[in-house]
Design a protein around this motif. Sequence first.
Motif, short mmCIF file in Angstrom:
data_model
loop_
_atom_site.label_atom_id
_atom_site.label_comp_id
_atom_site.label_asym_id
_atom_site.label_seq_id
_atom_site.Cartn_x
_atom_site.Cartn_y
_atom_site.Cartn_z
N MET A 37 -7.35 -13.06 -12.76
CA MET A 37 -6.98 -13.61 -11.45
C MET A 37 -5.56 -14.35 -11.81
O MET A 37 -4.81 -14.43 -10.53
N PHE B 6 -3.13 -12.78 -13.11
CA PHE B 6 -2.05 -12.08 -12.85
C PHE B 6 -1.81 -11.54 -11.49
O PHE B 6 -0.65 -10.88 -11.17
N ILE B 7 -2.93 -11.77 -10.55
CA ILE B 7 -2.72 -11.87 -9.19
C ILE B 7 -1.93 -12.82 -8.48
O ILE B 7 -2.07 -13.99 -8.53
N GLU B 8 -0.57 -12.26 -7.78
CA GLU B 8 0.20 -13.51 -6.99
C GLU B 8 -0.65 -14.38 -6.28
O GLU B 8 -0.30 -15.63 -6.22
N GLU B 9 -1.42 -13.85 -5.60
CA GLU B 9 -1.99 -14.90 -4.34
C GLU B 9 -2.74 -16.07 -5.17
O GLU B 9 -2.90 -17.16 -4.52
N ALA C 266 0.80 -17.28 -11.39
CA ALA C 266 2.15 -16.46 -11.90
C ALA C 266 3.19 -17.21 -11.36
O ALA C 266 4.21 -17.05 -11.99
N PHE D 218 -10.19 -4.72 -9.73
CA PHE D 218 -9.17 -4.41 -11.07
C PHE D 218 -9.35 -3.15 -11.63
O PHE D 218 -9.27 -3.00 -12.75
N HIS E 32 -1.65 -7.46 -5.19
CA HIS E 32 -0.28 -7.83 -5.49
C HIS E 32 0.06 -8.47 -6.76
O HIS E 32 -0.52 -9.74 -6.81
N LYS E 33 0.70 -8.09 -7.75
CA LYS E 33 0.49 -8.39 -9.06
C LYS E 33 1.74 -9.00 -9.45
O LYS E 33 3.01 -8.58 -9.13
N LEU E 34 1.76 -9.73 -10.74
CA LEU E 34 3.07 -10.30 -11.21
C LEU E 34 3.89 -9.17 -11.89
O LEU E 34 4.96 -9.13 -11.75
N ILE F 209 0.04 -9.30 -18.58
CA ILE F 209 -1.28 -8.75 -18.31
C ILE F 209 -2.18 -8.40 -19.59
O ILE F 209 -3.20 -8.91 -19.68
N ILE G 135 -4.57 -10.38 -21.38
CA ILE G 135 -5.62 -11.09 -20.48
C ILE G 135 -6.97 -9.99 -20.37
O ILE G 135 -7.63 -9.90 -20.54
#
Lengths: 593, 593
Positions: free
Chosen positions: A420, A422-425, A429, B194, B253-255, B437, B440
């Motif tokens: 979680m 790594f997820i922007e929401e 991050a 994921f 939506h990821k880093l 990532i 992780i």
Amino acid sequence: MYKAPVDEILFTLKHVAGLGEDLANGIFGDLDDDLVDAIVGEAGRFATDEVAPLADIGDRQGSTLTDGTVRSPDGWRDLYHAWAAGGWNSLTAPEEFGGQALPHMLHIAAMELWNAGSMAFALAPMLTMGAVDALEKHGSDALKSVFLARMISGEWTGTMNLTEPHAGSDLGVLKTRAERRDDGTYRIFGQKIFITWGEHDLTDNIVHLVLARLAGAPEGTRGISLFLVPKFLVNDDGSLGARNDLFCHSIEHKLGIHASPTCTMVYGDGRFGDEKGAVGYLVGEENKGLNCMFTMMNNARLAVGTQGVAIAEAATQHALNYARERTQGKAPGWKGAGMSPIIEHPDIARTLLTMKAVTQGARAITFACARAVDRAHVAEGDAARYWQERSSLLTPIAKSFGTDVGVDVASMGIQVHGGMGFIEETGAARYLRDARIAPIYEGTNGIQAIDLVTRKLPLSDGGHVRGFIAELKAVAEEVGASNLAGFGETGRRLEDALADLEEATEWLLARLAEGKTAEALAGATAYQRLFGLTLTGVYLARGGLADAGDGGRDARIALCRFAAENLISETATLKDRIVNGAASLAAARIALA
Amino acid sequence: MYKAPVDEILFTLKHVAGLGEDLANGIFGDLDDDLVDAIVGEAGRFATDEVAPLADIGDRQGSTLTDGTVRSPDGWRDLYHAWAAGGWNSLTAPEEFGGQALPHMLHIAAMELWNAGSMAFALAPMLTMGAVDALEKHGSDALKSVFLARMISGEWTGTMNLTEPHAGSDLGVLKTRAERRDDGTYRIFGQKIFITWGEHDLTDNIVHLVLARLAGAPEGTRGISLFLVPKFLVNDDGSLGARNDLFCHSIEHKLGIHASPTCTMVYGDGRFGDEKGAVGYLVGEENKGLNCMFTMMNNARLAVGTQGVAIAEAATQHALNYARERTQGKAPGWKGAGMSPIIEHPDIARTLLTMKAVTQGARAITFACARAVDRAHVAEGDAARYWQERSSLLTPIAKSFGTDVGVDVASMGIQVHGGMGFIEETGAARYLRDARIAPIYEGTNGIQAIDLVTRKLPLSDGGHVRGFIAELKAVAEEVGASNLAGFGETGRRLEDALADLEEATEWLLARLAEGKTAEALAGATAYQRLFGLTLTGVYLARGGLADAGDGGRDARIALCRFAAENLISETATLKDRIVNGAASLAAARIALA
């Protein structure tokens, strides 16, 4: 969601940094405990309720540039005006121009709160306050009368224009030029990059402080002058006049602080006005611009260190909340039904405790530095010099340690969140993205280390730093004498760390005395961290020794012990690197060829 | 721009990890030096010329989801097909199904190259190869005949479907269910999150490996089965049939790794097909799914460690190029005209050398682990067990140390760039975003540490790790006996580090024997780093000891000495934390309350 740690901040101000003692001694006139509590409490409320909720939209929308106009994220203009209306911009400013003349300690405490709410937001006032500082100390009465009150109220914001593409850390080579006019004004021509909030829609005017070079000025840093260059000229009656010949050419696409527009500013290309050249007014004397800028830069460096603390605090809270709720696996010794909250796993607990300890340590360092600024301001003679040197010594440590902690803790925070993170929401991050600029701007942490070793250690021929170490040793002894079992090995651990600090300090001073600068600089960054870590241990101990009667003492002692027995022994490695590492570093240049 | 370090990789494979010895001894049949050189050289060319140039557009555009369809970035479909046409997907796969049956060492070397070119791109084949592994070892002949050759050729990609919202590290609690049908097939129902490259337009079919639970299966991890669930069913003649009842519901939506779609996959909600339920085929036996998945996971963990190495290499090159060109200030001793390149400043040189040393150390660890996998594959009896244990021991270290190095080095790379590092167009920031990532996924590094301490140290009653330490000591002695002045204090430093490793190992084994798991786990992460750092020192020394006649030996010895005298002494701090830190960690839980 971030919740301002008002009690922790007040405790650190009063019982660790020394504000309590200063209040008791009437150092700050009639400022009292209640007023301090009220200010920090209300700032905390504003940061929690007003600033923090707009951080995410700021990150997602960012500030955007269209035809030279920068649009701030939805809600930010109102936020800024509510913030300025609260008087927050005027906290430390002189009363003569509408300020509240409160101690710098309160400014730094409040800065932490705004930055934790949203670092991108806090940058606008941060730059304004720096400009206010420079203008107040170096500006003419005429300039002050037009600009100062409106910057202090927050009606107009301020900026710092130093960097050019080829001139970042080395300002001596900047090319922006200034031409003297017969009416006493100047015309400015050139391009500046990385100008924070250089253009925006929060306020009706923006006051740029710009470094430039006059024709015929001496080479290098001795030929730089400082100019005030407003976006809109100001008529005699105080109303806004013509648009000055400057504009925002572009804004950067950055890793973080998206809502803070980082502008390339162009001065004097003829886009506005009849005559080419942006109208500028000299601040201070010609060719003495760098001195004026240093006023801003020192305070800005401390404030940037505070940004690191702020992000670290927010990231720690975020991770702590997640680790309490998220369940996964069974921790050793877990007796509950089903999976355990991940905070029960030793590795997660260690990570969170490390985050808490270094955040609190870095906070104490920034507050101690702010206290030195305050005391230097009100003291005279030897005392003024003592406190001036203390703030000089602590500034690079506060800047570098605070900002390194910001990055490290934000990264640990992501790790605690697992996938979680790594997820922007999720929000974890963003802290890392925002924090990553702080070890870079206002002088990279490598430059802070050069400053610390080559300019701050030699203060009073090394007498200041030696005296400081002696003060720190007294705290370690106090821990030993306290007989509080909760401290565990803290006393001995602090003594070891202080011995490392002392040995490294003497080694560096000896190298400097021998003119072996390269050898000293090889270990400068390690020394800076060694100092920051040792201070973290000592300040956590000071917090543990203080009996504030608030029921938090056992936890503070336990956190201090954790830091002493788990984190501080890194000083041995750092000392070793400083005193034994330079030769192999020099020899290894062959591997970079 | 990234340039594949072909010579460095070949040197490390042959002279540090042991491939040279293995080739000389004919361990891999008729594989010879020339073929190894040709494969790594050509992979390097492809990574440099074809993959790396598409990394930025991949980051900017990302993969996007519209109506259940994922669109990959411009040029990526062609890139993937060129890559598969080059035979790169089949390197280590069995010859029976069209693979080349080459050693795992070459796979890991090539993986480093693809990941350095673009980590987001390399993830697609990485997952496919994991699925190939699991299918080859556990799939029925019928399944293999339909799917394996087309996955090995890269015509179809594969995925791993483990995680659910409440089941990340703890797979025992997953809820996706499978129903047995009379025809021997199953129907799958549930949601997985994921899922890397779970849906895309690179290939015409996607083969999902999905963990699910049969009705009435035992609780926990003993009741999990593995199913192959293709996006399109396959007709008897091999052509694609009906769309299976599964789809991509959303992408994250990821880093970082923006081009790699991270999918939420929904199985069996009736969107496709006449009957609800995604058609799945059992892989291995019912309720033994986790065993099958572990095959994939171990290799995947090593590959993820390699991703860290890859990013570290790319970030180091990027920073090194910048530091050579960017001029600023005057470094001590700088005799040139004007400003010096920033690489001349001791702090920048130290940063770059640290980046190089830990990257090379982490690379050697991943290669050494891959060699153990290879040797275990070809050996028998005690030797097979020895190499199996070696690969088991090294896997969590390779994964965690490699990925931590990836993040640390990427962050240092940003710092070297100063303000430019924070600007996305510079490219340095992407490395940090992508790298973040890796510590992780495939089991957080904290979970790797638990695995290392509780499952790997006890192998052969501690005999394996003790034997390994003895082997490492022999290298330290060899350094001392070599009488090569360039090594400086390396021999003694390595001995100190190995003594720390030994003491920490024995302390942990003793705690485990006493059942004091929580105490052991308190220091697990520190132990993992201690092991990785020590191996870095030893492997750099092994590289320095090897005389490859390539003119690079002096630089390798100098880098080794730098690591030994500047970095490795951190082992003392880590050992201290392991053997003295647990009590204060436990006591400090009060500070997390």
